[in-house]
Design an enzyme around this catalytic site. Structure first.
Site, mmCIF file in Angstrom:
data_model
loop_
_atom_site.group_PDB
_atom_site.id
_atom_site.type_symbol
_atom_site.label_atom_id
_atom_site.label_comp_id
_atom_site.label_asym_id
_atom_site.label_seq_id
_atom_site.Cartn_x
_atom_site.Cartn_y
_atom_site.Cartn_z
ATOM 1 N N CYS A 12 0.854 -1.180 0.000
ATOM 2 C CA CYS A 12 0.000 0.000 0.000
ATOM 3 C C CYS A 12 0.896 1.239 0.000
ATOM 4 O O CYS A 12 2.117 1.150 0.144
ATOM 5 C CB CYS A 12 -0.920 0.006 1.217
ATOM 6 S SG CYS A 12 -0.021 0.092 2.795
ATOM 7 N N HIS A 41 5.671 -4.946 8.789
ATOM 8 C CA HIS A 41 5.639 -6.320 9.277
ATOM 9 C C HIS A 41 5.835 -7.319 8.133
ATOM 10 O O HIS A 41 4.910 -8.003 7.717
ATOM 11 C CB HIS A 41 4.325 -6.586 10.011
ATOM 12 C CG HIS A 41 4.298 -6.003 11.388
ATOM 13 N ND1 HIS A 41 3.129 -5.729 12.065
ATOM 14 C CD2 HIS A 41 5.302 -5.640 12.230
ATOM 15 C CE1 HIS A 41 3.414 -5.231 13.258
ATOM 16 N NE2 HIS A 41 4.730 -5.167 13.370
ATOM 17 N N GLU A 126 0.991 -0.463 16.245
ATOM 18 C CA GLU A 126 0.205 0.728 15.939
ATOM 19 C C GLU A 126 -0.690 1.118 17.117
ATOM 20 O O GLU A 126 -0.824 2.300 17.438
ATOM 21 C CB GLU A 126 -0.661 0.503 14.696
ATOM 22 C CG GLU A 126 -1.482 1.728 14.328
ATOM 23 C CD GLU A 126 -2.480 1.486 13.206
ATOM 24 O OE1 GLU A 126 -3.532 2.162 13.190
ATOM 25 O OE2 GLU A 126 -2.204 0.620 12.351
ATOM 26 N N CYS A 194 -8.741 3.104 6.714
ATOM 27 C CA CYS A 194 -7.688 2.816 5.743
ATOM 28 C C CYS A 194 -8.245 2.161 4.473
ATOM 29 O O CYS A 194 -8.821 1.074 4.513
ATOM 30 C CB CYS A 194 -6.636 1.915 6.365
ATOM 31 S SG CYS A 194 -5.337 1.403 5.215
ATOM 32 N N ASN A 224 -2.904 -7.376 8.885
ATOM 33 C CA ASN A 224 -3.783 -7.382 7.708
ATOM 34 C C ASN A 224 -3.626 -8.662 6.894
ATOM 35 O O ASN A 224 -4.587 -9.147 6.319
ATOM 36 C CB ASN A 224 -3.548 -6.129 6.857
ATOM 37 C CG ASN A 224 -2.244 -6.142 6.094
ATOM 38 O OD1 ASN A 224 -2.184 -6.646 4.980
ATOM 39 N ND2 ASN A 224 -1.193 -5.596 6.678
#
Length: 322
Positions: A12, A41, A126, A194, A224
């Protein structure tokens, strides 16, 4: 065997920006450049950057005096920023702008007198950074059961914010539970969540309609990526999270004609290519791609790095199978 690629998949804009910051910093200032925590990550990405001259540390006390330091894409607490400033460390902040947006939302809600609720995973980098960015108490919830257990008045003035690696779909039930239980609660617009997380999850659901097996390229500590695999399981498909092609088990594909393949937001294209190569070693493969959303968003770099080229690719340390 048909291999169908999800679209979009992989990097992204926030991940691209974070990696660019490390590479350009090494090019401008020379190695080593110190990075607090994994920049993103993904072990392959971390190993590649390590090969170019990045040194990854858990805490700032491992950084030598005066060394160039980068904060990861997940963001850091104010206490970490203060420690870096007190030591005079020259810092480049690679925090994803969408994470920074969540920090700003939280501070605005707290300043208006609302009690904050953070929807996210305990222990995630986060989440820890977000909690440390807001000078007010934050209640962390991970499920609808957590909402029911909140020790807050029904009419309390509340606001919620969310971890960026959770999609609209991930948070919908929790937000509904909050709205059902409390009478004075607000939160960000759905468009503020997001885009990359939601787009990749939507693409995986589309992929599951045409595939017999789902492969997700990503690291186990990638929130994710793990969620993409969970969606495949929810859709009734055998679903596997793999670091790269070396993690492929031929037994997964016995009797399978169509494989769905995607990648988490921190997984580079070369890892997807390595999975396709591993599948080709099992027999003939035809690769196609689903239609999907074209992502064109780019985030600007720190001004000091904008005219500095990235480093050329170097070989990474081999990634072990998960």
């Amino acid at each position: 065997m048909q291999v169908i690629l999800a679209n979009p998949r992989g990097f992204c804009a926030g991940v691209v920006r974070a990696i660019d910051i490390v590479e350009r910093a090494i090019n401008l200032y020379g190695s080593p450049v110190y990075v607090r925590h994994e920049i993103v990550h993904n072990r392959h990405v971390v190993d590649t950057l390590r090969g170019k001259g990045a040194i990854f540390v858990d805490e700032l006390d491992e950084v030598p005096e005066g060394a160039r330091t980068v904060f990861s894409a997940h963001g850091v607490a104010k206490s970490v920023e203060a420690e870096a400033a007190a030591r005079g460390l020259p810092v480049l902040d690679a925090t994803c702008p969408l994470v920074t947006k969540v920090h700003n939302q939280g501070r605005r809600y707290a300043a208006s007198g609302r009690t904050l609720i953070l929807i996210g995973h305990a222990g995630h980098a986060e989440v820890e950074g977000t909690i440390g960015q807001v000078d007010a108490p934050i209640h962390l919830v991970q499920s609808e059961a957590d909402v029911a257990a909140l020790d807050l008045p029904v009419d309390a003035a509340l606001a919620y914010i969310t971890q960026t690696t959770l999609s609209v779909d991930d948070t919908r039930g929790i937000i509904a539970a909050l709205n059902a239980r409390f009478t004075d609660i607000t939160g960000p617009n759905i468009s503020d969540i997001c885009y990359a997380t939601q787009n990749r999850q939507t693409a995986v659901r589309d992929l599951c309609r045409v595939a017999d097996v789902l492969l997700v390229v990503g690291s186990p500590n990638s929130s994710n990526s793990s969620r993409l695999r969970e969606i495949g399981i929810d859709e009734g498909l055998p679903s596997y999270l793999v670091a790269d092609g070396s993690a492929i088990d031929p037994r997964w594909f016995e009797g399978v004609t169509t494989v769905g393949l995607t990648a988490g937001a921190s997984a580079p294209d070369e890892l997807v290519d390595s999975v396709i190569a591993a599948l080709r070693a099992l027999g003939p493969v035809e690769v196609s791609q689903l239609d999907g959303i074209e992502e064109t968003l780019e985030f600007s770099l720190p001004s000091e790095l904008r005219n500095i080229p990235k480093l050329a690719a170097t070989a990474a340390t081999p990634v072990a199978a998960e």
